[in-house]
Design a protein around this motif. Structure first.
Motif, PDB file in Angstrom:
ATOM      1  N   GLN A  58       5.880  54.418  42.191  1.00 42.46           N
ATOM      2  CA  GLN A  58       5.323  54.426  41.608  1.00 42.46           C
ATOM      3  C   GLN A  58       5.352  52.653  41.690  1.00 42.46           C
ATOM      4  N   ILE A  59       6.561  52.645  40.674  1.00 38.96           N
ATOM      5  CA  ILE A  59       7.072  51.306  40.867  1.00 38.96           C
ATOM      6  C   ILE A  59       7.555  50.815  42.290  1.00 38.96           C
ATOM      7  N   ASP A  60       8.059  51.368  42.444  1.00 41.48           N
ATOM      8  CA  ASP A  60       8.809  51.071  44.071  1.00 41.48           C
ATOM      9  C   ASP A  60       7.675  50.721  44.793  1.00 41.48           C
ATOM     10  N   ALA A  61       6.522  51.602  44.462  1.00 41.19           N
ATOM     11  CA  ALA A  61       5.576  50.928  45.538  1.00 41.19           C
ATOM     12  C   ALA A  61       4.906  49.349  45.147  1.00 41.19           C
ATOM     13  N   TYR A  62       5.066  49.345  43.737  1.00 42.68           N
ATOM     14  CA  TYR A  62       4.492  47.951  43.264  1.00 42.68           C
ATOM     15  C   TYR A  62       5.865  46.719  43.823  1.00 42.68           C
ATOM     16  N   THR A  63       6.632  46.947  44.272  1.00 34.03           N
ATOM     17  CA  THR A  63       7.836  46.072  43.885  1.00 34.03           C
ATOM     18  C   THR A  63       8.783  46.790  45.164  1.00 34.03           C
ATOM     19  N   GLY A  64       8.043  46.661  46.035  1.00 34.94           N
ATOM     20  CA  GLY A  64       8.435  47.108  47.635  1.00 34.94           C
ATOM     21  C   GLY A  64       9.658  47.490  47.909  1.00 34.94           C
ATOM     22  N   GLY A  65       9.970  48.299  47.088  1.00 41.20           N
ATOM     23  CA  GLY A  65      11.147  49.211  46.655  1.00 41.20           C
ATOM     24  C   GLY A  65      12.466  48.941  46.377  1.00 41.20           C
ATOM     25  N   ARG A  66      12.234  47.445  45.175  1.00 40.33           N
ATOM     26  CA  ARG A  66      13.241  46.241  44.633  1.00 40.33           C
ATOM     27  C   ARG A  66      13.418  47.009  43.879  1.00 40.33           C
ATOM     28  N   PHE A  67      13.002  48.147  43.030  1.00 40.85           N
ATOM     29  CA  PHE A  67      13.803  48.230  41.632  1.00 40.85           C
ATOM     30  C   PHE A  67      14.667  50.063  42.057  1.00 40.85           C
ATOM     31  N   SER A  68      14.102  50.462  42.259  1.00 36.20           N
ATOM     32  CA  SER A  68      15.290  51.374  43.068  1.00 36.20           C
ATOM     33  C   SER A  68      16.402  51.306  43.831  1.00 36.20           C
ATOM     34  N   ALA A  69      16.142  49.536  44.347  1.00 33.33           N
ATOM     35  CA  ALA A  69      17.415  49.336  45.238  1.00 33.33           C
ATOM     36  C   ALA A  69      18.197  48.321  43.819  1.00 33.33           C
ATOM     37  N   ALA A  70      17.622  47.975  42.662  1.00 30.82           N
ATOM     38  CA  ALA A  70      17.748  47.751  42.268  1.00 30.82           C
ATOM     39  C   ALA A  70      18.792  48.193  41.400  1.00 30.82           C
ATOM     40  N   ILE A  71      18.977  49.546  41.194  1.00 32.38           N
ATOM     41  CA  ILE A  71      19.533  50.578  40.239  1.00 32.38           C
ATOM     42  C   ILE A  71      20.980  50.666  40.905  1.00 32.38           C
ATOM     43  N   ASN A  72      20.294  51.431  42.503  1.00 33.48           N
ATOM     44  CA  ASN A  72      21.030  52.037  43.471  1.00 33.48           C
ATOM     45  C   ASN A  72      23.003  50.300  42.918  1.00 33.48           C
ATOM     46  N   GLU A  73      22.201  49.303  43.523  1.00 39.62           N
ATOM     47  CA  GLU A  73      23.143  48.187  43.288  1.00 39.62           C
ATOM     48  C   GLU A  73      24.057  48.067  41.913  1.00 39.62           C
ATOM     49  N   LYS A  74      23.059  48.943  40.750  1.00 42.18           N
ATOM     50  CA  LYS A  74      24.344  48.729  39.720  1.00 42.18           C
ATOM     51  C   LYS A  74      24.964  49.798  39.074  1.00 42.18           C
TER      52      LYS A  74
END
Lengths: 611, 196
Positions: B180-196
């Motif tokens: 749901q958070i990814d839907a609001y952020t265009g996937g940036r949330f999961s991408a940020a988790i994976n980056e870190k």
């Protein structure tokens, strides 16, 4: 049993309790293990996490199971479910009319029809809003308060406007949604709200519309099962029945017609209906007879006495009546008026009554003779629902769900001093964001300035002509060249279109735009009436500013309370401390969202030891 | 697919006994984006950042300074022949003339009342109201989702995994909230988790 016997029993019971009750612990558990002797003295109310999205809670229901789900409906009939006693909420049903928020009228479609519908669209406001006498006494004047935001189709807008006007002007009690968990099948949950009856068969996870409200099936105010499993619904205008789980309703015309039904209680082999027109009795829940109580006041609750066969109380706004013989005779048990009474429960101990009202929570330990408040730390007295769960008593107010907890003893010696934006400054920061500036549309100033502002025309013309003339008679040819240019400036006020004349034929004539139109918020405006359009937009801004002020205040006050509780929370288990910290962080983030980050930027914290 | 979120929340964590303070618990989530970063992601993805609205407002104000310009050009080519007729002869060309006329006009018009108030500006203000409401709404929702997710992570962290059914339920809920958070952020949330 004679009344004297009851009194002796109450006194004996009270005496025994006084000796048996252990002293309160220094640090109490999070929830009471057993119902206390007097709730108001030993426990305080704690607000669980608010529902979010600015929802105002209106109804409560709980599954009668250990660890069962709790359900809360907000004023628009949206349903929120929690499976962890209110720590987290999930909205599983949108509110009535919510779709209108997201689906504004298509401006292009409106424009296509604007020419034909112009007059109707501009005169759309209703002349007068009539409120059903069963719901509210009186008539509400038609001039719509500019603060009232009207959305959606005409019927829905009228309903919202009427409810808002009623709420603002105190003209009566608005009809709130109602939730009910079927005790026989706890996964079945029913919701009655303005647009009809909704039903869930999976513990509130999904909802289906069972039936729509209509003139013959008005808004439901309560549910219960009758004889042979018939579903009974009390409405704002009498009782209805359903044999197909609410898909269709039967209107058996009876004595309750037109009465608002508050509750139907089964006791002493009869059903008792508490209504706006008094007390009614039925043998089967399907046909009703009025019961004379010696007064015509409305009855708000019938409360069975589990310790006395055929004994129950009948609560009116002015007195508490009691019968010991299954309703054959009544006498007045208490004369203390309970203003705005909404519901009454009998607790585990004999004679212990708990009443909720729009004036807080009240309790009586003597069968309703004397009442005392039980609303310590209850920050919102408008109590709308109550339930007894396996973890204690819970209630709902517009701010959310509250539960009874033991007051905690502060053991920490350190105090946190925090300086942040004050409440007025927080609200100001929210409503003065660039886009919310009402001065953008200061009509009196802008209207005058616009009326006096001129139109400036600058014009530059250049013309050149070349002519050759040949005469065969004189055998001569002559050429002529001519050129000229002009430049002009003109200031004019009003009606400028007709005063500027362009000399060349090729220049297109002035086209006035008075007949073109545009749409704001579902209304059609001429291009030439920006003030009318600005007024419409300004009204929307005002309405949203008011919403923001309430929203920010709610978050700010909740946060202040949580910050004040920090020393107390330090005595609790780590999980409670972390969740408490997360609640503060969440409110910080919400306030930041509404103030463009000003709130967090203003916070400075210092911690020091107290002496 | 490895249920990375659940693994993040449970693997290597023995339970509440490993933590003594709130800060120690919170430190476990340092590698995830903070709520304000997530709010920024939402603003960027939904194009509801205040800077867009400010640009609209500025453009609608300054647009009134630009004049309405009209440019016109016309060309007129005229010619004529004169014949002389004698009673004893046919008509004879006596003379001719040719005219070439060029005309040009430039016109600039300023409506100063539109500097004060114009329908365009009111339209922009009206649209900006919708943007503000949308922004407040999505930020409210993303904040709720973010902290619902964080509370669930804390519960899993401190209360332990529980039985298999509870673990699966928690994992599904965590994935749902992340989606749901990814839907609001265009996937940036999961991408940020994976980056870190």
């Amino acid at each position: 049993m004679p009344r004297r016997g009851l009194l002796l029993l109450l006194l004996a019971s009270a005496s025994a309790r006084a000796q048996d009750v252990p002293a309160p612990p220094d640090v109490a558990p999070a929830a009471p293990d057993a119902l206390p002797e007097r709730l108001g003295e030993r426990f305080v109310w704690e607000l669980r996490a608010p529902l979010g999205s600015g929802a105002r809670a209106a109804a409560l229901a709980v599954q009668p199971l250990a660890g069962g789900a709790w359900f809360v409906a907000d004023e628009r009939g949206a349903v929120w479910v929690t499976e962890d006693q209110g720590a987290t909420w999930e909205r599983t049903l949108r509110g009535n009319g919510s779709a209108a928020d997201d689906e504004l009228p298509d401006a292009e479609t409106l424009l296509l029809e604007a020419e034909a519908l112009r007059d109707e669209a501009l005169d759309e406001a209703p002349a007068e809003l009539e409120v059903t006498p069963g719901e509210v006494n009186g008539t509400v004047d038609a001039e719509l308060d500019p603060e009232v935001e009207v959305e959606g189709d005409a019927g829905e807008a009228a309903g919202i406007a009427a409810a808002e006007l009623v709420r603002q002007r105190g003209g009566g009690e608005a009809v709130l949604p109602v939730l009910w968990v079927d005790p026989a099948t706890p996964e079945s949950v029913f919701l009655g709200r303005a647009d009809g009856v909704w039903r869930s068969t999976d513990s509130g996870r999904t909802w289906d519309e069972a039936s729509r409200s209509s003139a013959d099936d008005p808004q439901v105010t309560m549910f219960r099962r009758g004889a042979d499993g018939v579903l009974i619904a009390g409405t704002v205008a009498g009782v209805r029945y359903s044999v197909d789980e609410g898909n269709t309703w039967i209107h058996a015309e009876d004595a309750t017609d037109g009465a608002r039904i508050y509750a139907i209680t089964e006791e002493a082999s009869s059903y008792w209906a508490s209504t706006s027109r008094g007390l009614f009795r039925s043998a089967n829940g399907l046909s009703w007879d009025r019961v004379a109580l010696g007064e015509s006041a409305e009855v708000r609750a019938v409360v069975p006495d589990p310790s006395w066969d055929n004994g129950f109380w009948v609560a009116t706004a002015s007195a508490l009546h009691r019968t010991d013989d299954g309703g054959a005779t009544f006498y007045v048990a208490g004369r203390q008026p309970l203003r705005g009474l909404r519901d009454m429960l009998h607790m585990d101990e004999t004679g212990h009554l708990l009443a909720i009202s729009d004036d807080g929570v009240w309790e009586s330990m003597d069968g309703g003779v004397a009442w005392t408040t039980a609303d310590r730390q209850l920050g919102d007295p408008d109590v709308r629902g109550v339930a007894v769960t396996d973890t204690g008593v819970v209630i709902v107010t517009p701010r959310g769900l509250w539960r009874l907890v033991a007051p905690r003893i502060v053991t920490s010696k350190s105090h946190i001093h925090e300086k942040s934006l004050s409440l007025p400054d927080s609200i100001r920061a929210s409503v003065s964001r660039d886009e919310m500036d009402i001065d953008l549309l200061s009509l009196s100033k802008l209207g005058i300035l616009a009326a006096f502002a001129p139109q400036l025309d600058l014009k530059f013309d250049y013309g050149a002509s070349a002519a050759r003339r040949t005469s065969f008679a004189t055998l001569s040819t002559g050429d002529a060249y001519d050129g000229d240019w002009t430049i002009g400036a003109q200031l004019c006020w009003g009606g400028c279109g007709s005063t500027v004349v362009v000399e060349y034929d090729a220049v297109a004539p002035e086209i006035e735009t008075a007949d073109s139109m545009y749409v704001f918020d579902g209304k059609v405006f001429d291009e030439g009436e920006p003030i009318a359009a600005a007024a419409n937009v300004a009204q929307r801004i005002r309405s949203y500013r008011r919403y923001l002020a309430e929203h920010v205040a709610d978050a700010w006050l909740s946060r202040s309370r949580l910050v004040a509780e920090i020393p107390t929370v330090r005595t609790q288990p780590l999980r409670e401390q972390v969740l408490h910290a997360l609640q503060i962080q969440e409110l910080d983030a919400r306030l930041d969202a509404l103030t463009n980050g000003d709130f967090t930027r203003s916070i400075t914290r210092t911690t020091e030891e107290s002496r | 697919m490895i249920p990375f979120l659940f693994a993040l929340a449970t693997s290597g964590f023995a339970g509440a006994a490993d933590f003594r303070t709130v800060d120690e618990v919170m430190a476990r989530f340092e590698k995830e984006p903070e709520v304000r970063e997530v709010q920024e992601m939402v603003l960027q993805y939904s194009k509801t950042d205040p800077k867009y609205v400010n640009e609209w407002m500025s453009a609608s104000r300054n647009a009134a300074w630009l004049p309405e310009i009209s440019v016109a050009y016309d060309y007129d080519n005229g010619y004529g022949y004169d014949y002389a007729y004698d009673v004893n002869a046919d008509g004879e060309l006596d003379g001719s003339d040719v005219d070439n006329d060029h005309g040009m006009s430039v016109r600039a018009k300023w409506r100063f009342d539109r500097l004060v108030m114009s329908s365009d500006r009111i339209r922009v203000i009206s649209e900006s109201q919708d943007i503000v409401k949308l922004r407040d709404k999505v930020l409210e929702e993303i904040t709720r989702l973010y902290f619902d997710r964080r509370r669930l992570q804390v519960d899993v962290l401190l209360a332990g995994g529980g039985d298999l059914k509870t673990q699966i339920k928690n994992e599904m809920r965590l994935q749902e909230l992340t989606a749901q958070i990814d839907a609001y952020t265009g996937g940036r949330f999961s991408a940020a988790i994976n980056e870190k």
